[in-house]
Write a protein that holds these residues in place. Sequence first.
Motif, mmCIF file in Angstrom:
data_model
loop_
_atom_site.group_PDB
_atom_site.id
_atom_site.type_symbol
_atom_site.label_atom_id
_atom_site.label_comp_id
_atom_site.label_asym_id
_atom_site.label_seq_id
_atom_site.Cartn_x
_atom_site.Cartn_y
_atom_site.Cartn_z
ATOM 1 N N LYS A 123 0.728 -1.133 0.076
ATOM 2 C CA LYS A 123 -0.037 -0.029 0.023
ATOM 3 C C LYS A 123 0.885 1.233 -0.017
ATOM 4 O O LYS A 123 0.755 2.244 -0.615
ATOM 5 C CB LYS A 123 -0.891 -0.017 1.440
ATOM 6 C CG LYS A 123 -1.813 1.189 1.527
ATOM 7 C CD LYS A 123 -2.837 1.315 0.174
ATOM 8 C CE LYS A 123 -3.931 0.341 0.405
ATOM 9 N NZ LYS A 123 -4.977 0.656 -0.805
ATOM 10 N N LEU A 124 2.038 1.238 0.783
ATOM 11 C CA LEU A 124 2.781 2.472 0.879
ATOM 12 C C LEU A 124 3.660 2.694 -0.505
ATOM 13 O O LEU A 124 3.706 3.709 -0.989
ATOM 14 C CB LEU A 124 4.004 2.127 2.017
ATOM 15 C CG LEU A 124 4.893 3.508 2.139
ATOM 16 C CD1 LEU A 124 4.274 4.561 2.558
ATOM 17 C CD2 LEU A 124 6.007 2.886 3.302
ATOM 18 N N GLU A 125 4.203 1.560 -1.037
ATOM 19 C CA GLU A 125 4.796 1.763 -2.357
ATOM 20 C C GLU A 125 3.979 2.165 -3.336
ATOM 21 O O GLU A 125 4.332 2.974 -4.421
ATOM 22 C CB GLU A 125 5.284 0.336 -2.737
ATOM 23 C CG GLU A 125 6.025 0.208 -4.037
ATOM 24 C CD GLU A 125 7.324 0.828 -3.955
ATOM 25 O OE1 GLU A 125 8.103 1.112 -4.829
ATOM 26 O OE2 GLU A 125 7.833 1.093 -2.626
ATOM 27 N N ASN A 126 2.526 1.786 -3.246
ATOM 28 C CA ASN A 126 1.603 2.100 -4.463
ATOM 29 C C ASN A 126 0.921 3.700 -4.329
ATOM 30 O O ASN A 126 0.543 4.341 -5.215
ATOM 31 C CB ASN A 126 0.273 1.225 -4.585
ATOM 32 C CG ASN A 126 0.934 0.001 -5.409
ATOM 33 O OD1 ASN A 126 2.099 -0.211 -5.870
ATOM 34 N ND2 ASN A 126 0.232 -1.348 -5.011
ATOM 35 N N THR A 127 0.997 3.985 -3.094
ATOM 36 C CA THR A 127 0.047 5.424 -2.840
ATOM 37 C C THR A 127 1.360 6.360 -2.181
ATOM 38 O O THR A 127 0.941 7.461 -2.218
ATOM 39 C CB THR A 127 -0.878 5.175 -1.714
ATOM 40 O OG1 THR A 127 -0.263 4.708 -0.478
ATOM 41 C CG2 THR A 127 -1.949 3.837 -2.130
ATOM 42 N N ASN A 128 2.540 6.138 -1.623
ATOM 43 C CA ASN A 128 3.357 6.757 -1.064
ATOM 44 C C ASN A 128 2.541 7.586 0.144
ATOM 45 O O ASN A 128 2.922 8.744 0.495
ATOM 46 C CB ASN A 128 3.984 7.876 -1.822
ATOM 47 C CG ASN A 128 5.313 8.212 -1.387
ATOM 48 O OD1 ASN A 128 5.820 7.795 -0.616
ATOM 49 N ND2 ASN A 128 5.706 9.631 -1.640
ATOM 50 N N ASN A 129 1.749 6.888 0.781
ATOM 51 C CA ASN A 129 0.794 7.497 1.953
ATOM 52 C C ASN A 129 0.956 6.608 3.105
ATOM 53 O O ASN A 129 0.426 5.543 3.314
ATOM 54 C CB ASN A 129 -0.611 7.664 1.287
ATOM 55 C CG ASN A 129 -1.675 8.589 2.354
ATOM 56 O OD1 ASN A 129 -1.424 8.180 3.404
ATOM 57 N ND2 ASN A 129 -2.277 9.277 1.687
ATOM 58 N N PHE A 130 1.589 7.209 4.346
ATOM 59 C CA PHE A 130 1.717 6.347 5.499
ATOM 60 C C PHE A 130 0.506 6.372 6.012
ATOM 61 O O PHE A 130 0.384 5.162 6.833
ATOM 62 C CB PHE A 130 2.745 7.202 6.189
ATOM 63 C CG PHE A 130 4.319 7.122 5.733
ATOM 64 C CD1 PHE A 130 5.038 6.189 6.364
ATOM 65 C CD2 PHE A 130 4.563 7.912 4.793
ATOM 66 C CE1 PHE A 130 6.501 6.016 5.722
ATOM 67 C CE2 PHE A 130 5.940 7.806 4.356
ATOM 68 C CZ PHE A 130 6.710 6.965 4.912
ATOM 69 N N ASP A 131 -0.460 7.117 6.044
ATOM 70 C CA ASP A 131 -1.683 7.079 6.707
ATOM 71 C C ASP A 131 -2.531 5.896 6.129
ATOM 72 O O ASP A 131 -3.376 5.424 6.807
ATOM 73 C CB ASP A 131 -2.502 8.377 6.654
ATOM 74 C CG ASP A 131 -1.753 9.302 7.456
ATOM 75 O OD1 ASP A 131 -0.992 9.038 8.466
ATOM 76 O OD2 ASP A 131 -1.802 10.631 7.188
ATOM 77 N N LEU A 132 -2.454 5.613 4.877
ATOM 78 C CA LEU A 132 -3.135 4.466 4.324
ATOM 79 C C LEU A 132 -2.318 3.291 4.644
ATOM 80 O O LEU A 132 -2.986 1.952 4.719
ATOM 81 C CB LEU A 132 -2.992 4.768 2.739
ATOM 82 C CG LEU A 132 -4.141 5.758 2.291
ATOM 83 C CD1 LEU A 132 -4.092 5.962 0.827
ATOM 84 C CD2 LEU A 132 -5.409 5.839 2.812
ATOM 85 N N ALA A 133 -1.151 3.007 4.777
ATOM 86 C CA ALA A 133 -0.338 1.822 5.121
ATOM 87 C C ALA A 133 -0.444 1.362 6.419
ATOM 88 O O ALA A 133 -0.868 0.450 6.776
ATOM 89 C CB ALA A 133 0.949 1.973 4.795
#
Length: 289
Positions: A123-133
Amino acid sequence: MKTLGETLKYIRSSKGLSQESLATEIISRANYQKIEYDKVIPSYDRYIDILNTLNIEFEELGYIQHNFEPSQRMEIIYGFDNLLSSAQQEDMKSIGIKCQEYLSKQKDQYISDIHSTLQAIIKLENTNNFDLAKPYVSHIWERLEPQNEWFIQDIRILANIFYLFPNYTAKNIVERLLIHLKKYKYYKASTKLELALKINMATFLILDNDLSSALEYINSANTQATESRNYRSISVCTLKKGIILSKQGKTSEGLKLIETSIQMVEIFNDQLMLKSYKNEVKDLLQLNI
């Protein structure tokens, strides 16, 4: 798959040993025979005594028991431990599917943690969003945070997810991890784990713009990698140090190190690692190489 008794008999016979030779102060020939015939399950102390007499490690016994093939659980752990980069999306997805298949048949905390960790990294790799991971692994930290002791499987998981948490929490996790790792100094794979943790922490600190602390971690990791002749890790440390120095304004020295790391990866002919290096330099320095 062989039974425990069949496996012990196979090993004993292959070594040219008699059942009498397996008898020790804590296990008689008659009791050993019952174990080999799968009539009784050995107690822990007898189990260890048999393995020591046969000169076989616990993990090796399981490998032999599965006809020199990894069990489904062993295959998942091996794949997870040998991931080199978050860019290995397809490998992580493949391991994740194996986790789901395994967990559909039985409960296993460690495999469940691996699955959650992979979901978070993807999830982090695809979105670069820590809050989503972070939500994928928050429950892991909630379970482990109160423990006074962290054991090797706990350490492996936390070393891969600490950076998803707030700065203070992440730094606290790493400090505790390094303390606990000292207890595993003579345990296999602890050096590799400590090295990966220091590199991950350096990356975290770079993103946090704490460059002096990042440099301390990467220098420590580089020393460790050099002592263990871990050349891939040396190349990673060289890249990270080049990025740190460049961000500190020492551009010439930094770019020289980055170029050296690129040359090392080209020698390995590792295209995935090369792509990962170039992407990291682009993301952190806004520079195409």
